[in-house]
Design an enzyme around this catalytic site. Structure first.
Site, PDB file in Angstrom:
ATOM      1  N   SER A 141       0.845  -1.204   0.000  1.00 19.91           N
ATOM      2  CA  SER A 141       0.000   0.000   0.000  1.00 19.91           C
ATOM      3  C   SER A 141       0.874   1.245   0.000  1.00 19.91           C
ATOM      4  CB  SER A 141      -0.942   0.000   1.209  1.00 19.91           C
ATOM      5  OG  SER A 141      -0.233  -0.281   2.400  1.00 19.91           O
TER       6      SER A 141
ATOM      7  N   GLU B 247       0.094 -12.135  -1.757  1.00 27.08           N
ATOM      8  CA  GLU B 247      -1.342 -12.069  -2.005  1.00 27.08           C
ATOM      9  C   GLU B 247      -1.840 -13.270  -2.803  1.00 27.08           C
ATOM     10  OE1 GLU B 247      -2.758  -8.400  -3.650  1.00 27.08           O
ATOM     11  OE2 GLU B 247      -1.899  -7.202  -2.023  1.00 27.08           O
TER      12      GLU B 247
ATOM     13  N   GLU C 140      -9.221  -9.710   3.699  1.00 21.46           N
ATOM     14  CA  GLU C 140      -9.554  -8.317   3.356  1.00 21.46           C
ATOM     15  C   GLU C 140     -10.904  -8.226   2.649  1.00 21.46           C
ATOM     16  OE1 GLU C 140      -6.443  -5.981   1.537  1.00 21.46           O
ATOM     17  OE2 GLU C 140      -7.823  -4.321   1.118  1.00 21.46           O
TER      18      GLU C 140
END
Ligand code: KIV
Length: 300
Positions: free
Chosen positions: A60, A130, A198
């Site tokens: 991020s 991820e 998430e």
């Protein structure tokens, strides 16, 4: 007030560095795990002062630190610079380095090499990647096999947000939720020490929690997880706009920064800054001597 036992006193300077067994113990005791992102020395110091358990140098950073509008452009070398700075600010939290897009997908060798750079060059104690598809699970297993702890990440995975249909909640149909369950179990089976969930409906999270033995850290996944993570800039309001529905804002630092720099600019323009209190002094006799020397110099 909770009567649950805790295994660390957050602000105790003698508190123990977080380890994987301590993390499992926190899960066993139902002691909420606190995770936050950090990308530099000051954000790491804030995380340390708050006594958080886990610090993620998240990709991020692409948006929060580097101004991109997606996480995909951030390079491994950028992440290493940020992770090294965060490392210098931390003593107790476990430091996790996010593997950026393109740095682990190509092969197991690429994934291991990248993870090792995070550990050797930045001092990360674990890495995160991820996705819970076949290739992500294979990469996770390879990195774990090389001796580096891996955190998985399922649900909304921003690196592949385009393929997921955009930045939106995942697992909102039975089929999609079952896929997330299968991915989470596969990552657990590959040896991940923890998972991030998430943007998943809270009720889905509750169902999945019953299946998992490793700690689950949620972001927009409701209260049933073992812990929560938020992006540093989101929780402190270092951004324009409100951000995702799941963000709780604890400060408005972007506004404070704007106000501070504006006040400084106004002071300079109005000649209010610097004042006498910001200026160094010199003894009058030294000043006289200087003036004499300058006069002499001018005449010469
Ligand atoms: O990059 C990041 O900050 C993350 C968190 C949102 C978990 O992956």
């Amino acid at each position: 007030m909770s009567s649950r036992p805790t295994i660390q006193t957050p602000t105790d300077p003698g508190s123990l560095p977080m380890t994987l067994p301590l993390l499992m113990e926190k899960k066993r005791l139902a002691d909420p795990i606190v995770m936050v992102t950090a990308y530099d020395y000051p954000s790491a110091r804030a995380a340390e002062a708050a006594g958080v358990d886990l610090v993620l140098v998240g990709d991020s950073a692409a948006t929060t630190m580097l101004g991109y509008n997606a996480t995909t452009p951030v390079e491994l070398d950028d992440m290493l610079v940020l992770a090294r700075a965060a490392r210098r600010g931390l003593r107790t939290p476990l430091l996790i380095g996010d593997l950026p897009f393109g740095s682990y997908e190509v092969s197991d060798e690429q994934a291991i090499t990248t993870a090792m750079r995070m550990v050797k060059e930045a001092g990360c104690e674990a890495v995160k990647l991820e996705g819970g598809g076949e290739s992500s699970v294979r990469r996770a297993r390879a990195i774990v096999g090389a001796g580096i702890p891996v955190m998985g990440h399922v649900g909304l995975t921003p690196q592949t947000a385009t393929a997921l249909g955009g930045w939106k909640a995942q697992g909102r149909s039975a089929g999609a939720a079952a896929r997330i369950a299968a991915e989470a179990l596969a990552l657990q089976d590959a040896g991940c020490f923890a998972l991030v969930f998430e943007a998943i409906p809270g009720a889905v999270t509750e169902e999945l929690m019953a299946l998992l033995e490793i700690p689950v850290i949620g972001i927009g996944a409701g209260p049933a997880t073992d812990g929560q993570v938020l992006v540093f800039h989101d929780l402190l309001g270092i951004r324009d706009g409100l951000g995702a529905r799941f963000v709780k804002r604890y400060a408005n630092l972007q506004q404070d920064m704007n106000d501070g720099v504006t006040a400084y600019a106004e002071d300079v323009r109005a000649r209010r800054y610097p004042g006498p209190e910001h200026t160094y002094s010199i003894k009058p006799e030294e000043l006289d001597e200087l003036r004499a020397q300058l006069r002499a110099g001018k005449q010469a």
